[in-house]
Design a protein around this motif. Sequence first.
Motif, PDB file in Angstrom:
ATOM      1  N   LYS A 186       7.892 -11.878 -21.136  1.00  0.00           N
ATOM      2  CA  LYS A 186       6.984 -11.582 -20.019  1.00  0.00           C
ATOM      3  C   LYS A 186       7.192 -10.183 -19.466  1.00  0.00           C
ATOM      4  N   ALA A 187       8.470  -9.801 -19.362  1.00  0.00           N
ATOM      5  CA  ALA A 187       8.797  -8.536 -18.700  1.00  0.00           C
ATOM      6  C   ALA A 187       8.783  -7.361 -19.670  1.00  0.00           C
ATOM      7  N   ASP A 217      10.575 -16.542 -13.168  1.00  0.00           N
ATOM      8  CA  ASP A 217       9.332 -15.895 -13.561  1.00  0.00           C
ATOM      9  C   ASP A 217       9.471 -14.379 -13.350  1.00  0.00           C
ATOM     10  N   TRP A 218       8.461 -13.648 -13.742  1.00  0.00           N
ATOM     11  CA  TRP A 218       8.517 -12.185 -13.647  1.00  0.00           C
ATOM     12  C   TRP A 218       7.253 -11.654 -13.005  1.00  0.00           C
ATOM     13  N   ASP A 219       7.419 -10.826 -11.983  1.00  0.00           N
ATOM     14  CA  ASP A 219       6.284 -10.144 -11.369  1.00  0.00           C
ATOM     15  C   ASP A 219       6.761  -8.734 -11.010  1.00  0.00           C
ATOM     16  N   GLY A 220       7.030  -7.962 -12.027  1.00  0.00           N
ATOM     17  CA  GLY A 220       7.610  -6.632 -11.814  1.00  0.00           C
ATOM     18  C   GLY A 220       9.091  -6.704 -11.510  1.00  0.00           C
ATOM     19  N   CYS A 237      12.357 -10.160 -11.012  1.00  0.00           N
ATOM     20  CA  CYS A 237      12.570 -11.603 -11.128  1.00  0.00           C
ATOM     21  C   CYS A 237      12.015 -12.332  -9.901  1.00  0.00           C
ATOM     22  N   VAL A 238      11.272 -13.364 -10.151  1.00  0.00           N
ATOM     23  CA  VAL A 238      10.805 -14.245  -9.079  1.00  0.00           C
ATOM     24  C   VAL A 238      11.360 -15.631  -9.408  1.00  0.00           C
ATOM     25  N   GLU A 287      10.786 -19.638  -2.772  1.00  0.00           N
ATOM     26  CA  GLU A 287      10.426 -18.709  -3.843  1.00  0.00           C
ATOM     27  C   GLU A 287      10.946 -17.349  -3.409  1.00  0.00           C
ATOM     28  N   LYS A 327      11.800 -13.251  -4.446  1.00  0.00           N
ATOM     29  CA  LYS A 327      11.648 -12.100  -5.339  1.00  0.00           C
ATOM     30  C   LYS A 327      12.863 -11.204  -5.156  1.00  0.00           C
ATOM     31  N   THR A 342      14.399  -7.780  -5.271  1.00  0.00           N
ATOM     32  CA  THR A 342      13.710  -6.488  -5.183  1.00  0.00           C
ATOM     33  C   THR A 342      14.564  -5.298  -5.581  1.00  0.00           C
ATOM     34  N   THR A 359       9.410 -15.145  -0.562  1.00  0.00           N
ATOM     35  CA  THR A 359       7.961 -14.978  -0.521  1.00  0.00           C
ATOM     36  C   THR A 359       7.255 -16.244  -0.031  1.00  0.00           C
TER      37      THR A 359
END
Lengths: 320, 263
Positions: free
Chosen positions: A30-31, A122-125, A127-128, A141, A143, A145, B222
């Motif tokens: 994903k990343a 998960d990945w959103d720019g 690690c999430v 949840e 993130k 940063t 979040t």
Amino acid sequence: MSILVILEQRGELRSCALEAASAAAALGKKAGLDVNAVLVGRSLESQADKLAGFNIKKLFLYDDEKLENYSNDAYVGIVKELVGELSATVIIGSASFLGKELCASLAGRLACELAQDVIGLDWDGACVVKKPVFAGKAIQEIKLTDSLQMVSLRPNLFTVETDGDAKPEVETRSMPELSIRTVIKDIVRASEGKIDLSEARIVVSGGRGLGGPEPFAMLQELADQLGGAIGASRAAVDSGWIDHTNQVGQTGKVVTPDLYIACGISGAIQHLAGMRTSKIIVAINKDADAPIFKIADYGIVGDLFEVVPALKEELGKLAG
Amino acid sequence: MKIAVIVKRVPDTASVIKIGPDNKSVETDGLKFVLSPYDEHAVEQAVQLAEKGECEVVVVSAGGEECKETMRMALAMGADSGVLVKDDAITKATGKGVAICLAGALKDMGVDLIFAGKQAVDDDGSQVAERVAELLNISHASVINGFILGEGKVEVVREIEGGSYNMEIPLPALFTAQKGLNTPRYPKLPNIMKAKKKEIKELSLADIGVSEADITSGLEVTSMEYPRERSGGRVLEGDTPARVAELVNILKEDEKVIYTQRA
């Protein structure tokens, strides 16, 4: 930028290590990041075969008799150096007893954030993760940063999926110079063949309704028939009927078996927190109003001293 | 000998947790706060050592004024005094930041032994104590169920899956307590009264040489959600043999969660 997955071993790769490798592969995809792995131990070359299909580029194998068993000083020292050498930006470990300690110490030494015991990655720019808090009464949840991110994965939860059969390149290294302050004098293992509660696929658990320590023998027999482990409520542990290592709940272990059979457990919120993510929950209790029935998939309202022996007999028929 | 115990204020484990309107945090109104259960075992261990010999036990925490209430519970169990690193910024800090504050307070205290709970039962972060050991560069072991103090070293029993390590660790060292370590005492009323008079020293971030930037969070919550709701399922009817037979059939054929029929 790359991912480094820390593989846990006990003479061979533990299942949580394969889960971590699989999760790291998915995240890497994903990343768009390469995945490398580190395995610290003794004579583990043959284990590299088990790492086929996880798209691990390189396995760094630190091999020394002094590294056979987990040593905080040695393991943390080795992984910390490797993180620097590889410029790894995401570190993935296992939230086992030793894995949590390793990750916590490593995070301290690297001065990076750490999410322990995560149940979703998960990945959103960056690690999430999903992380249970209050023993699972709520799920955050989060993130991460910072540029350096570390997570440990709850064992028994992430599925192991392989893609192809490419094996990692293996680089075996000797143990670096490290001062080891702690000495392991002895390792005590629970009796042979006994399944550990936190890793069991089936848990048979007893509570106040057992009325004393003796009926746990009956539950143990049921657990043995099913290939499962024994759990207990806080009430049973605090009454001294069974060892605290069997306690399931907010001040005990959080378990995620395929089948959880609660016998004589009313279902206090502290207990539910530790077992509510089981796949199937069966409750056996005299009190039809017991809160456990509100979350159980299947319930039997009745005397456990009648139901459990009947259950053992029925399972005996299956064994034929 | 000087012993420090790291403690945290957390909601009682019997609490129902409600997610606040921001969907990111927990509503604290109406929650009863206690000393985190594993911290009780840590305090108990320190107090037992103090009862056996010349020991001073200092309770250490980081956070706001409200932490004092929790620290008094530890003082009522027998700890001698407290040190609170107090700053509102700490309430927003993660385990990383809190560990920096605690280590800042502990670094010049000259402690030989530090105890903490194996994890706090609110965020289940499972990392602050180990980070403190790293920051102080002392050895440690997590999740201990047994402790014997020797000359300049200790022997501990450390829990792992399906067993334990018996370890020898030189002092100074830090240990995190698991439930089997001891049975925490209930403070007696006179001791609760005495605890109110014991000193809790306040330290500011400046006092320990830490800036707000040092404890800035590197993660962002979040959202927050409840676990998947489990609705009550089926209560099986009939006599015991019929119900049990149905149950086994369901578990085997429908749910497929019974695999090992043969011993």
